[in-house]
Design a protein around this motif. Sequence first.
Motif, PDB file in Angstrom:
ATOM      1  N   ARG A 116      40.266  41.132 -72.371  1.00  0.00           N
ATOM      2  CA  ARG A 116      40.131  42.314 -73.238  1.00  0.00           C
ATOM      3  C   ARG A 116      39.914  43.568 -72.401  1.00  0.00           C
ATOM      4  NH1 ARG A 116      35.776  44.936 -74.922  1.00  0.00           N
ATOM      5  NH2 ARG A 116      34.321  43.257 -74.438  1.00  0.00           N
ATOM      6  N   LEU A 117      39.025  43.492 -71.435  1.00  0.00           N
ATOM      7  CA  LEU A 117      38.756  44.653 -70.594  1.00  0.00           C
ATOM      8  C   LEU A 117      39.975  45.034 -69.762  1.00  0.00           C
ATOM      9  CD1 LEU A 117      35.146  43.699 -69.446  1.00  0.00           C
ATOM     10  CD2 LEU A 117      35.775  45.509 -71.056  1.00  0.00           C
ATOM     11  N   SER A 158      36.992  39.732 -78.690  1.00  0.00           N
ATOM     12  CA  SER A 158      38.252  39.692 -77.954  1.00  0.00           C
ATOM     13  C   SER A 158      39.443  39.623 -78.908  1.00  0.00           C
ATOM     14  CB  SER A 158      38.262  38.494 -76.996  1.00  0.00           C
ATOM     15  OG  SER A 158      37.246  38.628 -76.024  1.00  0.00           O
ATOM     16  N   ALA A 159      39.328  38.792 -79.932  1.00  0.00           N
ATOM     17  CA  ALA A 159      40.409  38.698 -80.917  1.00  0.00           C
ATOM     18  C   ALA A 159      40.564  40.008 -81.679  1.00  0.00           C
ATOM     19  CB  ALA A 159      40.126  37.548 -81.883  1.00  0.00           C
ATOM     20  N   THR A 277      30.960  46.084 -72.711  1.00  0.00           N
ATOM     21  CA  THR A 277      31.306  47.497 -72.831  1.00  0.00           C
ATOM     22  C   THR A 277      31.047  48.197 -71.510  1.00  0.00           C
ATOM     23  OG1 THR A 277      30.715  47.521 -75.188  1.00  0.00           O
ATOM     24  CG2 THR A 277      30.837  49.652 -74.073  1.00  0.00           C
ATOM     25  N   ALA A 278      32.031  48.960 -71.037  1.00  0.00           N
ATOM     26  CA  ALA A 278      31.849  49.722 -69.804  1.00  0.00           C
ATOM     27  C   ALA A 278      30.879  50.864 -70.056  1.00  0.00           C
ATOM     28  CB  ALA A 278      33.187  50.267 -69.311  1.00  0.00           C
ATOM     29  N   ALA A 315      37.436  50.796 -60.575  1.00  0.00           N
ATOM     30  CA  ALA A 315      36.306  49.953 -60.974  1.00  0.00           C
ATOM     31  C   ALA A 315      36.168  49.869 -62.480  1.00  0.00           C
ATOM     32  CB  ALA A 315      35.007  50.493 -60.358  1.00  0.00           C
ATOM     33  N   LEU A 316      36.725  50.839 -63.189  1.00  0.00           N
ATOM     34  CA  LEU A 316      36.644  50.848 -64.647  1.00  0.00           C
ATOM     35  C   LEU A 316      37.687  49.907 -65.254  1.00  0.00           C
ATOM     36  CD1 LEU A 316      36.199  54.651 -65.259  1.00  0.00           C
ATOM     37  CD2 LEU A 316      34.629  52.908 -66.077  1.00  0.00           C
ATOM     38  N   PRO A 317      37.401  49.365 -66.458  1.00  0.00           N
ATOM     39  CA  PRO A 317      38.399  48.532 -67.135  1.00  0.00           C
ATOM     40  C   PRO A 317      39.704  49.281 -67.351  1.00  0.00           C
ATOM     41  CG  PRO A 317      36.260  48.342 -68.219  1.00  0.00           C
ATOM     42  CD  PRO A 317      36.139  49.444 -67.218  1.00  0.00           C
TER      43      PRO A 317
END
Length: 390
Positions: A116-117, A158-159, A277-278, A315-317
């Motif tokens: 997801r990320l 995720s879904a 969550t980022a 480094a971030l999603p």
Amino acid sequence: MSAVDDHVGRRIATTRKTKRLRQVDLARRAYLSLATIKGIERGARRPSDAALEAIAAALGVDPTRLLASYTGTERRVHAALPDISASIAGYDVPPVPPRRSPDELYDAVGDAIAWRLGAQYGRIAKHAPALLGDALAAFHTAPDRRTAARLVVGAARSADAVAYKYGARDLSARLIELMRWAVPHVEDPLLTASVAYVRTETFFVARAHDAGLKALETAIDAAPAATGPQASAARGALHMRAAVIAGRGGDADAAEEHLRAFRQLSEGVREGNYLGTAFGPESVRIHEVSVAVSLGSDHIDRAFAVARDWAPSDALPAERRSGFWIELARAQLWGKRFDEAFESLKAARAIAPLHTREHPWARETAVTLRRLKRADEESLDNFVGWLGAA
């Protein structure tokens, strides 16, 4: 052999080398012959859909990172949506025992969160029905439901990313309600705050900005005090979301208030993934752009100020980085910086193709650019065609 196919081979080879894999390693991981891998990489053969997906899975990327025009993921996602829906239809009815051990299920949910990320929606869609079924089965059969309920929340979130991004908004709402049903069993106020963060999607869809802001402020009041990084991130994420939804509702004062609280909570917290969550200093900058764009064209100078000497790091999603460039492109369009707007859209596509393709603002910005801009029309036409917005 077309130029596009040859480009696929080069991109596969480049990605493989970045992962420090040999051709034989990739062949083994993708369950393909070494000759097939060699032929694809040198452009002598075109990968089938099945081969491309197998190679992408072996490399840990979505197929669209290897071939931007690939639409197999979209077909697979839409085909999986009914199965995802069926897997949660009897969420409160004890099903058959889970097919995976607790450790296997824990690892599988962890993989889904990482996908997801990374905006790897095709991989989520493929595994989500069975994963949700096993998580719910574990919940109904486990002697201690707290761990199993946490897995249900992780699998459902995720879904939900797939359902929400691909326009299945009713299914998304059901998955969010599943999270809200499961999270009290976890007995973790930080995870409860995380679910409240995700719930905001339903308010965005309904354009119920005032109601969404009130729900988030209620969740902030109920969230634990910021006594450490995890708690700071939980509260900060709620303020982060509240700032954006206040901006969408045109409430500049509330948006600034929540942005200020978000900024304060991020001080001393390392940028990272907290409960899916980022959160951290880079996320602050991204959301300064998001709030400015949410408030409208009169606030775009703030977005430009953030982006003048800064861009989100790797480094971030991927999804968050892509979102930054999509929102910046919107501001650049309003500011008549047409060339910069198109470059931002291309940056978003390079980071997370599927996220960009399914983002309504990316489509709107690209179509408007094509209508207003005269230079480089062929590239814009190709980009709009890739988005499916022609």
